[in-house]
Motif scaffolding. Structure first.
Motif, short mmCIF file in Angstrom:
data_model
loop_
_atom_site.label_atom_id
_atom_site.label_comp_id
_atom_site.label_asym_id
_atom_site.label_seq_id
_atom_site.Cartn_x
_atom_site.Cartn_y
_atom_site.Cartn_z
N ASN A 143 22.64 -9.76 -19.00
CA ASN A 143 22.23 -9.12 -17.74
C ASN A 143 21.15 -9.92 -17.05
OD1 ASN A 143 24.00 -7.06 -17.95
ND2 ASN A 143 22.52 -5.53 -18.67
N ALA A 144 20.15 -10.35 -17.82
CA ALA A 144 19.04 -11.08 -17.22
C ALA A 144 19.56 -12.35 -16.56
CB ALA A 144 18.01 -11.42 -18.30
N LYS A 157 22.68 -12.78 -15.56
CA LYS A 157 23.62 -12.44 -14.48
C LYS A 157 22.89 -11.96 -13.22
CE LYS A 157 26.30 -8.78 -15.21
NZ LYS A 157 27.44 -7.98 -15.67
N TYR A 158 21.87 -11.12 -13.41
CA TYR A 158 21.25 -10.50 -12.24
C TYR A 158 20.04 -11.28 -11.70
CZ TYR A 158 24.33 -6.62 -13.32
OH TYR A 158 25.44 -5.85 -13.55
N ILE A 175 17.27 -9.35 -9.20
CA ILE A 175 17.44 -8.36 -8.11
C ILE A 175 16.70 -7.05 -8.40
CG2 ILE A 175 19.70 -9.31 -7.46
CD1 ILE A 175 20.98 -6.83 -8.78
N GLY A 176 16.35 -6.81 -9.66
CA GLY A 176 15.64 -5.57 -9.99
C GLY A 176 16.55 -4.35 -9.86
N ILE A 177 15.99 -3.20 -10.20
CA ILE A 177 16.77 -1.96 -10.15
C ILE A 177 16.06 -0.99 -9.20
CG2 ILE A 177 17.68 -0.03 -11.54
CD1 ILE A 177 17.40 -1.92 -13.98
N GLY A 237 27.18 3.66 -15.76
CA GLY A 237 26.18 3.73 -14.70
C GLY A 237 25.82 2.33 -14.22
N ARG A 238 25.86 2.11 -12.92
CA ARG A 238 25.50 0.81 -12.36
C ARG A 238 24.54 0.99 -11.21
NH1 ARG A 238 29.41 -3.54 -11.05
NH2 ARG A 238 27.65 -4.70 -11.89
N ALA A 240 23.52 -3.83 -7.46
CA ALA A 240 24.45 -4.70 -8.21
C ALA A 240 25.87 -4.54 -7.67
CB ALA A 240 24.41 -4.35 -9.69
N GLY A 290 30.86 -6.23 -13.46
CA GLY A 290 30.22 -5.45 -14.53
C GLY A 290 30.96 -4.16 -14.77
N THR A 291 30.71 -3.57 -15.94
CA THR A 291 31.39 -2.32 -16.28
C THR A 291 30.43 -1.15 -16.40
OG1 THR A 291 31.10 -2.90 -18.59
CG2 THR A 291 33.22 -3.47 -17.60
N VAL A 340 28.66 -0.47 -19.09
CA VAL A 340 28.56 0.10 -20.44
C VAL A 340 27.53 -0.64 -21.31
CG1 VAL A 340 30.88 1.05 -20.48
CG2 VAL A 340 30.50 -1.24 -21.38
N GLY A 341 27.14 -1.87 -20.88
CA GLY A 341 26.28 -2.70 -21.72
C GLY A 341 24.96 -2.02 -22.09
N TYR A 400 24.21 1.15 -21.85
CA TYR A 400 24.47 2.40 -22.56
C TYR A 400 24.59 2.10 -24.06
CZ TYR A 400 27.13 6.44 -24.19
OH TYR A 400 27.57 7.53 -24.89
N PHE A 416 13.12 -5.65 -19.70
CA PHE A 416 13.69 -4.70 -20.67
C PHE A 416 12.97 -4.90 -21.99
CE2 PHE A 416 16.97 -4.78 -17.51
CZ PHE A 416 17.53 -3.52 -17.55
#
Ligand code: ADP
Length: 498
Positions: free
Chosen positions: A404-405, A407-408, A433-435, A448-449, A453, A460-461, A463-464, A466, A491
């Motif tokens: 994720n780090a 990718k985003y 990009i942050g959340i 949940g996305r 994003a 992305g799906t 689920v990662g 989660y 994180f």
């Protein structure tokens, strides 16, 4: 009773005082008798309005409040227009007009006191019924099965009515069947089955069980049409049932209907839950099976793609082989997530934890993630914290964070391992990009996305995170994030020290 006005008003005052605090209807009657005897100096008796000695004169006593016979003065206590008691005071010498007026007033006071006492008695009765019902409600509303409920209800009914036997019947098809019953030893039996119609039931019970008395209260389950589902509470005892008994029985039956409805709803919801759990388990198994069976062909595909690259392919062909490799890796990751997701959902999701070197473990994951273009900086702490973890599961969680780090964000990613007095922490920090603040918790839910994003079309799906959180949770740790939209995210996996 003869005397001046002053004496008369004394008598009235004494009457009021004598009756003021009397709460029992019987005690009111006794007090009036005593008072009349004392004040008049002649004998007095209290008679029921049905008594043959006064029966014929009741109408007269009711309308005049007082009646003179050859040997007695009849005085009535009247409540709600009905003569409840007739006081017969020996007549003695002829009473004067003012004596009679005084006696009428005493009668009125007696009527008031009796009416109060009866009301008080009724209140007390209601209070007793209220307490009984509260007890019944506490007892029966928690049941989830019909038969124990039926036995408990029958037990309560037997006790409340001091009955020999009571039974709760439920409707099955065209008849009523006993669901449960409670009885004193040697009590006569009640039939296991009864017809539906009350008249027929009464005839049946009356014929077979004389001289016992029955109180039958039909019950209807709320939410059902009358004919569809109903039942009956039957109570049998030797003494007759009074008005208060019927009232209590009606309330008990309403409570029984509620409790039976509860049981029914509970059954329905547990059936639905079971069906849901079965279908969910089936879906998890299916997913696990697919995810697992993907691995073999994927290994073959990526193996051949690597082989082709090693063969020295050039230009478009090389690019195609690289795409095959990259996409197979993506597919492999997806199937791994699917497998992990299925296993986190299963009841037997467990860990095999071992004491291991957390610093070395994180270092290795970073190294593998850096294969290709290195963007992750690793800062280990000098002394490896003592933690026990399931290396394969935790690796999965950590990989999800690292991916994720990368990718985003497009800048550097920093990973640190450190610990404090109670926790070891792995921190993954990016400047991507942050959340959005309002979505921080949502990104940890299944699928949940973040809106940013999705808007920017990052694949992305959902689920990662989660899965990562589940894995950290079962370690007894916690996965948290601090993030600012547009600035980046940190994180942190916190694991309890061993
Ligand atoms: P995926 O990345 O496959 O969508 P995840 O469960 O790993 O699923 O992440 C859920 C969501 O959390 C992502 O879709 C994204 O919106 C957000 N997210 C996760 N990690 C980051 C990060 N490092 N920076 C910004 N957003 C992130």
């Amino acid at each position: 009773m003869i005397g001046s006005e002053g004496v008369r008003s004394d008598i009235l005052e004494r009457t009021m005082l004598a009756l003021a605090d009397v709460r029992e209807p019987q005690a009111v009657v006794a007090a009036v008798v005593r008072l009349l005897e004392r004040e008049a100096g002649r004998p007095c008796v209290a008679l029921s309005p049905d008594d043959p000695r006064v029966h014929d004169r009741i109408e007269g006593v009711r309308s005049a409040g007082l009646w003179l016979t050859g040997d007695a003065v009849l005085l009535a206590a009247i409540v709600d227009g009905d003569v409840r008691v007739v006081f017969a005071l020996e007549r003695g010498e002829d009473p004067s007009e003012s004596d009679l007026r005084l006696l009428r007033l005493v009668g009125t006071l007696a009527s008031l006191a009796l009416s109060n006492a009866l009301a008080f008695d009724q209140l007390r009765q209601h209070a007793v019924e209220g307490a009984a019902l509260a007890e019944a409600a506490r007892t029966v509303l928690g049941f989830t099965e019909l038969e124990p409920l039926a036995s408990a209800l029958s037990g309560l009914a037997r006790r409340f009515f001091n009955a020999e036997r009571s039974a709760l019947y439920g409707r099955v098809g065209d008849e009523l069947r006993a669901l449960g019953s409670a009885a004193l030893p040697m009590a006569p039996a009640l039939p296991e089955r009864l017809p539906l119609e009350l008249d027929a039931i009464e005839a049946l019970l009356g014929a077979s069980q004389e001289p016992r008395r029955f109180a039958l209260a039909p019950l209807r389950l709320p939410g059902h049409s009358d004919s569809e589902r109903s039942g009956l509470l039957a109570v049998m005892r030797a003494s007759p049932f009074e008005k208060g008994d019927h009232r209590l029985l009606d309330s008990l039956v309403t409570l029984a209907a509620l409790a039976m409805r509860n049981v029914e709803l509970y059954e329905q919801s547990s059936r639905a839950n079971r069906a849901l759990a079965e279908s969910s388990a089936f879906k998890d198994d299916l997913m696990a099976m697919f995810a697992h069976d993907f691995r073999g062909p994927l290994t073959v595909i990526s193996g051949f793609a690597e082989l082709l690259l090693e063969e020295g392919l050039e230009g478009e062909q090389r690019a195609a082989a690289q795409t095959i490799l990259a996409q197979s890796a993506r597919l492999a990751k997806l199937s791994e997530d699917a497998l992990a997701l299925a296993s986190t959902q299963s009841a037997g999701f467990s860990l095999s934890r071992k004491r291991a070197d957390l610093v070395a473990f994180v270092g290795e994951a970073v190294r593998d993630a850096n294969a290709g273009t290195a963007r992750i900086e690793f800062t280990p702490c000098t002394k490896a914290p003592a933690v026990r973890f399931d290396a394969s599961r935790l690796r999965h969680a950590l990989e999800n964070l690292l991916e994720n780090a990368l990718k985003y964000s497009s800048g550097p990613v920093e990973v640190r391992v450190y610990s404090d007095a109670c926790e070891a922490r792995i921190e993954v920090r990016d400047r991507g990009i942050g959340i959005p603040a309002a979505e921080i918790e949502r990104v940890f839910t299944r699928f949940g996305r973040g809106s940013n994003a999705r808007e920017r079309r990052f694949s992305g799906t959902g689920v990662g995170l989660y899965i990562a959180r589940k894995i950290v949770d079962v370690h007894g740790g916690r996965l948290t994030v601090a993030s600012l939209e547009g600035e980046g995210s940190t994180f942190t996996i916190g694991l309890p020290l061993d």
